[in-house]
Design an enzyme around this catalytic site. Structure first.
Site, PDB file in Angstrom:
ATOM      1  N   ASP A 106      29.039 -38.037  18.842  1.00 42.80           N
ATOM      2  CA  ASP A 106      27.921 -38.465  19.683  1.00 42.80           C
ATOM      3  C   ASP A 106      28.397 -38.678  21.132  1.00 42.80           C
ATOM      4  OD1 ASP A 106      29.326 -40.809  19.435  1.00 42.80           O
ATOM      5  OD2 ASP A 106      27.625 -42.032  18.802  1.00 42.80           O
ATOM      6  N   GLY A 107      27.470 -39.074  21.984  1.00 40.71           N
ATOM      7  CA  GLY A 107      27.806 -39.305  23.391  1.00 40.71           C
ATOM      8  C   GLY A 107      27.724 -38.055  24.251  1.00 40.71           C
TER       9      GLY A 107
ATOM     10  N   HIS B 238      26.975 -30.774  24.684  1.00 40.20           N
ATOM     11  CA  HIS B 238      27.304 -30.338  23.320  1.00 40.20           C
ATOM     12  C   HIS B 238      28.446 -29.314  23.360  1.00 40.20           C
ATOM     13  CE1 HIS B 238      24.114 -32.667  21.736  1.00 40.20           C
ATOM     14  NE2 HIS B 238      23.120 -31.881  22.077  1.00 40.20           N
TER      15      HIS B 238
ATOM     16  N   SER C 164      23.094 -34.163  11.971  1.00 40.50           N
ATOM     17  CA  SER C 164      22.497 -34.982  10.908  1.00 40.50           C
ATOM     18  C   SER C 164      21.099 -34.485  10.566  1.00 40.50           C
ATOM     19  CB  SER C 164      22.426 -36.442  11.357  1.00 40.50           C
ATOM     20  OG  SER C 164      21.422 -36.572  12.335  1.00 40.50           O
TER      21      SER C 164
ATOM     22  N   ARG D 155      14.988 -33.292  17.128  1.00 37.67           N
ATOM     23  CA  ARG D 155      15.239 -33.035  18.561  1.00 37.67           C
ATOM     24  C   ARG D 155      14.426 -31.833  19.030  1.00 37.67           C
ATOM     25  NH1 ARG D 155      20.757 -35.145  20.695  1.00 37.67           N
ATOM     26  NH2 ARG D 155      20.895 -36.955  19.379  1.00 37.67           N
TER      27      ARG D 155
ATOM     28  N   LEU E 266      45.372 -28.945   6.245  1.00 40.91           N
ATOM     29  CA  LEU E 266      44.365 -29.917   6.704  1.00 40.91           C
ATOM     30  C   LEU E 266      43.024 -29.436   6.179  1.00 40.91           C
ATOM     31  CD1 LEU E 266      43.175 -32.112   8.788  1.00 40.91           C
ATOM     32  CD2 LEU E 266      43.113 -30.248  10.448  1.00 40.91           C
TER      33      LEU E 266
HETATM   34  C1  FPP Z   1      25.057 -36.169  19.613  1.00 42.74           C
HETATM   35  O1  FPP Z   1      25.006 -36.198  21.025  1.00 42.74           O
HETATM   36  C2  FPP Z   1      25.586 -34.877  19.135  1.00 42.74           C
HETATM   37  C3  FPP Z   1      24.850 -33.979  18.442  1.00 42.74           C
HETATM   38  C4  FPP Z   1      23.445 -34.192  18.102  1.00 42.74           C
HETATM   39  C5  FPP Z   1      25.413 -32.704  17.999  1.00 42.74           C
HETATM   40  C6  FPP Z   1      26.904 -32.499  17.944  1.00 42.74           C
HETATM   41  C7  FPP Z   1      27.161 -31.127  17.472  1.00 42.74           C
HETATM   42  C8  FPP Z   1      27.744 -30.143  18.156  1.00 42.74           C
HETATM   43  C9  FPP Z   1      28.380 -30.422  19.451  1.00 42.74           C
HETATM   44  C10 FPP Z   1      27.720 -28.707  17.722  1.00 42.74           C
HETATM   45  C11 FPP Z   1      28.148 -28.210  16.446  1.00 42.74           C
HETATM   46  C12 FPP Z   1      29.386 -28.695  15.843  1.00 42.74           C
HETATM   47  C13 FPP Z   1      30.480 -28.027  15.408  1.00 42.74           C
HETATM   48  C14 FPP Z   1      31.271 -28.623  14.299  1.00 42.74           C
HETATM   49  C15 FPP Z   1      30.996 -26.785  15.964  1.00 42.74           C
HETATM   50  P1  FPP Z   1      23.815 -36.936  21.736  1.00 42.74           P
HETATM   51  O2  FPP Z   1      22.981 -35.941  22.447  1.00 42.74           O
HETATM   52  O3  FPP Z   1      23.104 -37.811  20.734  1.00 42.74           O
HETATM   53  O4  FPP Z   1      24.508 -37.817  22.770  1.00 42.74           O
HETATM   54  P2  FPP Z   1      24.196 -39.344  23.053  1.00 42.74           P
HETATM   55  O5  FPP Z   1      24.838 -40.091  21.927  1.00 42.74           O
HETATM   56  O6  FPP Z   1      24.830 -39.585  24.381  1.00 42.74           O
HETATM   57  O7  FPP Z   1      22.691 -39.474  23.095  1.00 42.74           O
END
Ligand code: FPP
Length: 189
Positions: free
Chosen positions: A17-18, A34, A62, A68, A128
């Site tokens: 996240d973040g 992302h 998730s 979204r 791993l």
């Molecule tokens: C949360 O950030 C992150 C996600 C919803 C998606 C994370 C997934 C990826 C980066 C892509 C796919 C993954 C792989 C394994 C290749 P947010 O937008 O909620 O950020 P925030 O916490 O600042 O609101």
């Protein structure tokens, strides 16, 4: 390094996240956040290999994330697909086993094929294990465990009175791996 370090967690979980907050701070679109998150993965996997971590679980997408905006969901799916295209051979060469947990019902066929290929290609690797949680939630895991236990009860393999904490745990997605020892939220929370 030849020996396992002391005090090193066996299983690390990362909640990715973040990304949105990071992007906002940089003044770039959330999709760039992302993208940066995926780029950081390369360093994380290398570091896990270096420290002989056994399992890295990535909470990447998730079940709630389907809510979204469509554009963001589709950008995330593309990033995920691109990551598999670009990295799977490299992960395999480094002895990494790739597994996925979560529902496969709502993922595109093309992506599913890549996931299945990744799992099959890397199935015997032992350096791993990287578990990617995609369309995963704890409730989903309990639902699939409940279905599987119900089937066992219906077929007479399990008695209702046998259902206890251990039995339920043994039907969860990571039953053979066990719970994480350390959980990191990349947002820093
Ligand atoms: C949360 O950030 C992150 C996600 C919803 C998606 C994370 C997934 C990826 C980066 C892509 C796919 C993954 C792989 C394994 C290749 P947010 O937008 O909620 O950020 P925030 O916490 O600042 O609101």
């Amino acid at each position: 390094m030849s020996e396992v370090e002391d005090n090193v967690p066996r299983h690390i979980a990362i909640i990715m996240d973040g990304n949105g907050r990071w992007a906002k701070k940089q003044g770039v679109p959330v999709s760039s956040g992302h993208k940066a998150g995926v780029e950081a993965l390369g360093h994380i996997v290398k570091s896990c290999e270096k420290h002989q971590i056994s399992v890295l679980t990535l909470f990447a997408f998730s079940r709630e994330n389907w809510q979204r905006p469509e554009k963001e969901v589709s950008a995330l799916m593309s990033l995920f697909s691109l990551y598999l295209n670009k990295e799977i051979n490299n992960l395999h060469d480094n002895g990494v086993r790739v597994r996925f947990i979560g529902s496969r019902d709502n993922l595109a066929d093309k992506l599913l094929k890549k996931m299945e290929h990744a799992e099959h290609l890397t199935r015997n690797n032992t350096a791993l294990t990287v578990v990617m949680a995609v369309d995963y939630s704890g409730v989903w895991d309990l639902v699939q465990a409940t279905k599987s236990i119900t089937q066992a009860v219906l077929s007479g393999d399990v008695m209702v009175d046998d259902i206890d904490d251990a039995l339920l745990t043994s039907h969860l997605s990571l039953s053979d791996i066990g719970a994480p020892d350390l959980c990191i939220r990349t947002s820093g929370e």
